[in-house]
Write a protein that holds these residues in place. Structure first.
Motif, PDB file in Angstrom:
ATOM      1  N   HIS A  13       0.870  -1.263  -0.037  1.00  0.00           N
ATOM      2  CA  HIS A  13      -0.094  -0.047  -0.166  1.00  0.00           C
ATOM      3  C   HIS A  13       0.903   1.441   0.019  1.00  0.00           C
ATOM      4  O   HIS A  13       1.459   1.467   1.187  1.00  0.00           O
ATOM      5  CB  HIS A  13      -0.915  -0.070   1.309  1.00  0.00           C
ATOM      6  N   ARG A  14       1.101   2.110  -0.945  1.00  0.00           N
ATOM      7  CA  ARG A  14       1.853   3.226  -1.004  1.00  0.00           C
ATOM      8  C   ARG A  14       0.695   4.383  -1.499  1.00  0.00           C
ATOM      9  O   ARG A  14       0.126   4.482  -2.339  1.00  0.00           O
ATOM     10  CB  ARG A  14       2.997   2.906  -2.246  1.00  0.00           C
ATOM     11  N   LEU A  15       0.519   5.031  -0.552  1.00  0.00           N
ATOM     12  CA  LEU A  15      -0.496   6.015  -0.541  1.00  0.00           C
ATOM     13  C   LEU A  15      -0.344   7.496  -0.080  1.00  0.00           C
ATOM     14  O   LEU A  15      -0.219   7.840   1.082  1.00  0.00           O
ATOM     15  CB  LEU A  15      -1.995   5.768   0.547  1.00  0.00           C
ATOM     16  N   PRO A  16       0.123   8.254  -1.275  1.00  0.00           N
ATOM     17  CA  PRO A  16       0.716   9.851  -0.847  1.00  0.00           C
ATOM     18  C   PRO A  16      -0.648  10.824  -0.467  1.00  0.00           C
ATOM     19  O   PRO A  16      -1.530  10.380  -1.233  1.00  0.00           O
ATOM     20  CB  PRO A  16       1.438   9.846  -2.161  1.00  0.00           C
ATOM     21  N   PRO A  17      -0.285  11.756   0.334  1.00  0.00           N
ATOM     22  CA  PRO A  17      -1.426  12.583   0.565  1.00  0.00           C
ATOM     23  C   PRO A  17      -1.534  13.105  -0.914  1.00  0.00           C
ATOM     24  O   PRO A  17      -0.902  13.333  -1.751  1.00  0.00           O
ATOM     25  CB  PRO A  17      -0.833  13.660   1.713  1.00  0.00           C
ATOM     26  N   GLY A  18      -2.641  13.911  -1.068  1.00  0.00           N
ATOM     27  CA  GLY A  18      -2.879  14.499  -2.381  1.00  0.00           C
ATOM     28  C   GLY A  18      -3.610  13.539  -3.261  1.00  0.00           C
ATOM     29  O   GLY A  18      -4.159  14.452  -4.233  1.00  0.00           O
ATOM     30  N   GLU A  19      -3.559  12.385  -3.138  1.00  0.00           N
ATOM     31  CA  GLU A  19      -4.036  11.691  -4.495  1.00  0.00           C
ATOM     32  C   GLU A  19      -5.479  11.019  -4.080  1.00  0.00           C
ATOM     33  O   GLU A  19      -5.791  10.818  -2.768  1.00  0.00           O
ATOM     34  CB  GLU A  19      -3.152  10.453  -4.471  1.00  0.00           C
ATOM     35  N   ALA A  20      -6.110  10.750  -5.093  1.00  0.00           N
ATOM     36  CA  ALA A  20      -7.319  10.013  -5.112  1.00  0.00           C
ATOM     37  C   ALA A  20      -7.193   8.482  -4.973  1.00  0.00           C
ATOM     38  O   ALA A  20      -6.119   8.032  -5.533  1.00  0.00           O
ATOM     39  CB  ALA A  20      -8.187  10.203  -6.201  1.00  0.00           C
ATOM     40  N   ILE A  21      -7.863   7.937  -4.135  1.00  0.00           N
ATOM     41  CA  ILE A  21      -7.448   6.492  -3.816  1.00  0.00           C
ATOM     42  C   ILE A  21      -8.802   5.558  -3.974  1.00  0.00           C
ATOM     43  O   ILE A  21      -9.873   6.294  -3.350  1.00  0.00           O
ATOM     44  CB  ILE A  21      -7.239   6.200  -2.392  1.00  0.00           C
ATOM     45  N   PHE A  22      -8.644   4.434  -4.616  1.00  0.00           N
ATOM     46  CA  PHE A  22      -9.547   3.661  -5.093  1.00  0.00           C
ATOM     47  C   PHE A  22      -9.517   2.411  -3.599  1.00  0.00           C
ATOM     48  O   PHE A  22      -8.616   1.838  -3.694  1.00  0.00           O
ATOM     49  CB  PHE A  22      -9.790   2.930  -6.249  1.00  0.00           C
ATOM     50  N   LEU A  23     -10.591   2.433  -3.052  1.00  0.00           N
ATOM     51  CA  LEU A  23     -10.403   1.659  -2.075  1.00  0.00           C
ATOM     52  C   LEU A  23     -11.605   0.435  -1.900  1.00  0.00           C
ATOM     53  O   LEU A  23     -12.810   0.719  -2.281  1.00  0.00           O
ATOM     54  CB  LEU A  23     -10.655   2.300  -0.835  1.00  0.00           C
ATOM     55  N   THR A  24     -11.340  -0.755  -1.676  1.00  0.00           N
ATOM     56  CA  THR A  24     -12.355  -1.870  -1.595  1.00  0.00           C
ATOM     57  C   THR A  24     -11.994  -2.679  -0.150  1.00  0.00           C
ATOM     58  O   THR A  24     -11.021  -3.173  -0.084  1.00  0.00           O
ATOM     59  CB  THR A  24     -12.224  -2.819  -2.650  1.00  0.00           C
ATOM     60  N   TYR A  81     -23.846  -9.294   5.511  1.00  0.00           N
ATOM     61  CA  TYR A  81     -24.505  -8.415   6.576  1.00  0.00           C
ATOM     62  C   TYR A  81     -24.791  -6.916   6.161  1.00  0.00           C
ATOM     63  O   TYR A  81     -25.893  -6.284   6.408  1.00  0.00           O
ATOM     64  CB  TYR A  81     -23.897  -8.010   7.715  1.00  0.00           C
ATOM     65  N   LEU A  82     -24.167  -6.560   5.036  1.00  0.00           N
ATOM     66  CA  LEU A  82     -24.618  -5.398   4.571  1.00  0.00           C
ATOM     67  C   LEU A  82     -25.642  -5.164   3.800  1.00  0.00           C
ATOM     68  O   LEU A  82     -26.318  -4.018   3.299  1.00  0.00           O
ATOM     69  CB  LEU A  82     -23.312  -4.676   3.723  1.00  0.00           C
ATOM     70  N   ARG A  83     -26.730  -6.204   3.621  1.00  0.00           N
ATOM     71  CA  ARG A  83     -27.984  -6.112   2.920  1.00  0.00           C
ATOM     72  C   ARG A  83     -28.773  -5.676   3.991  1.00  0.00           C
ATOM     73  O   ARG A  83     -29.914  -5.178   3.778  1.00  0.00           O
ATOM     74  CB  ARG A  83     -28.489  -7.705   2.707  1.00  0.00           C
ATOM     75  N   GLN A  84     -28.446  -5.852   5.214  1.00  0.00           N
ATOM     76  CA  GLN A  84     -29.430  -5.572   6.400  1.00  0.00           C
ATOM     77  C   GLN A  84     -29.090  -3.801   6.766  1.00  0.00           C
ATOM     78  O   GLN A  84     -28.343  -3.429   7.038  1.00  0.00           O
ATOM     79  CB  GLN A  84     -28.922  -5.954   7.652  1.00  0.00           C
ATOM     80  N   PRO A  85     -30.242  -3.052   6.565  1.00  0.00           N
ATOM     81  CA  PRO A  85     -30.228  -1.578   6.527  1.00  0.00           C
ATOM     82  C   PRO A  85     -29.372  -1.046   7.785  1.00  0.00           C
ATOM     83  O   PRO A  85     -28.627   0.057   7.732  1.00  0.00           O
ATOM     84  CB  PRO A  85     -31.903  -1.445   6.717  1.00  0.00           C
ATOM     85  N   CYS A 109     -20.222   2.991  -2.417  1.00  0.00           N
ATOM     86  CA  CYS A 109     -21.177   1.893  -2.868  1.00  0.00           C
ATOM     87  C   CYS A 109     -21.159   0.719  -1.911  1.00  0.00           C
ATOM     88  O   CYS A 109     -19.938   0.253  -1.767  1.00  0.00           O
ATOM     89  CB  CYS A 109     -21.194   1.328  -4.329  1.00  0.00           C
ATOM     90  N   LEU A 110     -21.977   0.521  -1.137  1.00  0.00           N
ATOM     91  CA  LEU A 110     -22.247  -0.534  -0.030  1.00  0.00           C
ATOM     92  C   LEU A 110     -22.796  -1.718  -0.784  1.00  0.00           C
ATOM     93  O   LEU A 110     -23.975  -1.994  -1.077  1.00  0.00           O
ATOM     94  CB  LEU A 110     -22.754  -0.115   1.111  1.00  0.00           C
ATOM     95  N   MET A 111     -22.030  -2.767  -1.154  1.00  0.00           N
ATOM     96  CA  MET A 111     -22.638  -3.992  -1.808  1.00  0.00           C
ATOM     97  C   MET A 111     -22.852  -4.767  -0.214  1.00  0.00           C
ATOM     98  O   MET A 111     -22.369  -4.739   0.527  1.00  0.00           O
ATOM     99  CB  MET A 111     -21.478  -4.718  -2.625  1.00  0.00           C
ATOM    100  N   PRO A 112     -23.579  -5.866  -0.689  1.00  0.00           N
ATOM    101  CA  PRO A 112     -23.912  -6.893   0.448  1.00  0.00           C
ATOM    102  C   PRO A 112     -22.914  -7.558   1.271  1.00  0.00           C
ATOM    103  O   PRO A 112     -23.046  -7.655   2.498  1.00  0.00           O
ATOM    104  CB  PRO A 112     -24.682  -7.981  -0.318  1.00  0.00           C
ATOM    105  N   ASN A 113     -21.679  -7.600   0.644  1.00  0.00           N
ATOM    106  CA  ASN A 113     -20.355  -8.233   1.313  1.00  0.00           C
ATOM    107  C   ASN A 113     -19.252  -7.317   0.976  1.00  0.00           C
ATOM    108  O   ASN A 113     -18.064  -7.852   1.815  1.00  0.00           O
ATOM    109  CB  ASN A 113     -20.247  -9.599   0.827  1.00  0.00           C
ATOM    110  N   HIS A 114     -19.239  -6.270   0.764  1.00  0.00           N
ATOM    111  CA  HIS A 114     -18.033  -5.430   0.430  1.00  0.00           C
ATOM    112  C   HIS A 114     -18.382  -4.170   0.130  1.00  0.00           C
ATOM    113  O   HIS A 114     -19.497  -3.497   0.121  1.00  0.00           O
ATOM    114  CB  HIS A 114     -17.285  -6.063  -0.533  1.00  0.00           C
ATOM    115  N   VAL A 115     -17.324  -3.296   0.486  1.00  0.00           N
ATOM    116  CA  VAL A 115     -17.660  -1.754   0.114  1.00  0.00           C
ATOM    117  C   VAL A 115     -16.416  -1.140  -0.793  1.00  0.00           C
ATOM    118  O   VAL A 115     -15.189  -1.200  -0.842  1.00  0.00           O
ATOM    119  CB  VAL A 115     -17.288  -0.943   1.546  1.00  0.00           C
ATOM    120  N   HIS A 116     -16.844  -0.303  -1.624  1.00  0.00           N
ATOM    121  CA  HIS A 116     -16.104   0.423  -2.855  1.00  0.00           C
ATOM    122  C   HIS A 116     -16.245   1.715  -2.282  1.00  0.00           C
ATOM    123  O   HIS A 116     -17.277   2.246  -1.982  1.00  0.00           O
ATOM    124  CB  HIS A 116     -16.718   0.510  -4.147  1.00  0.00           C
ATOM    125  N   ALA A 117     -15.193   2.577  -2.120  1.00  0.00           N
ATOM    126  CA  ALA A 117     -15.041   3.902  -2.074  1.00  0.00           C
ATOM    127  C   ALA A 117     -14.015   4.639  -2.868  1.00  0.00           C
ATOM    128  O   ALA A 117     -13.066   4.078  -3.062  1.00  0.00           O
ATOM    129  CB  ALA A 117     -14.911   4.188  -0.534  1.00  0.00           C
TER     130      ALA A 117
END
Length: 199
Positions: A13-24, A81-85, A109-117
């Protein structure tokens, strides 16, 4: 390289400040070890066949993630679990809590078993790994209480990468359209657990 934040568990994981990061990040047990091992073996085989240059390596990493995400999107294994409100709301609120503090939240986006951001790391923000630890720890504790369970809620490892120039719109669209691709809704705006920052 000195300005990069670096840590490693199974992935670098190489994550410099000021960058956009796609996260799962995903729920613990959402993919069995055999599926992960097969995905990794396929990727290693493809890399051995190629004279890997940076562009080829990046393309192969994208293919690996595509196969990985497709397996997650099927929701064939493990908890959803993310199917549950109540659980989805908890995670969504937590993602928004750190907006403006640890990152600028562009979408999720919250999927039933994972998160993308997709987040933009602020110059003064703490390392993303620390923010994710806090977010996962808090939501795991609260979710386990809501579910009357104990044990690991989230997989320890997260997938993240820097969004390359010119790819931000494509990745944001990918995050939002993930629900449509999985057949959960016909339009991403129908799903209550998606977010797109105002332009």
């Amino acid at each position: 390289m000195s300005d990069l934040v670096y840590y490693e568990r199974n992935l670098p994981h190489r994550l410099p400040p000021g960058e956009a990061i796609f996260l799962t990040f995903r729920l613990a047990g959402s993919l069995p070890r055999t599926v992960l091992e097969q995905l990794q073996a396929d990727t290693e085989l493809a890399q051995k066949r190629l004279a890997i240059e940076p562009a080829q390596l990046y393309a192969e990493q994208k293919r690996y993630f595509g196969r990985f995400d497709a397996q997650l999107g099927k929701g064939e294994y493990g908890p959803t679990y993310l199917r549950q409100p109540a659980i989805a709301s908890l995670v969504a609120q937590s993602l928004r809590y750190f907006d403006g503090k640890a990152y600028s939240l562009l979408c999720y986006c919250l999927m039933p078993n994972h998160v993308h951001a997709v987040v933009l790391l602020l110059d003064e923000s703490p390392p993303l790994v620390k923010t994710l630890q806090r977010l996962k720890s808090y939501t795991a504790s609260k979710a386990n209480k809501l579910l009357s369970r104990s044990g690991a809620c989230w997989q320890a490892e997260s997938y993240d990468h820097i969004v390359r120039k010119g790819e931000l719109a494509r990745i944001v669209a990918y995050v939002l359209e993930n629900l449509v691709k999985a057949g959960l809704v016909e339009d991403w705006e129908q799903w209550p657990y998606t977010y797109l920052a105002p332009s």
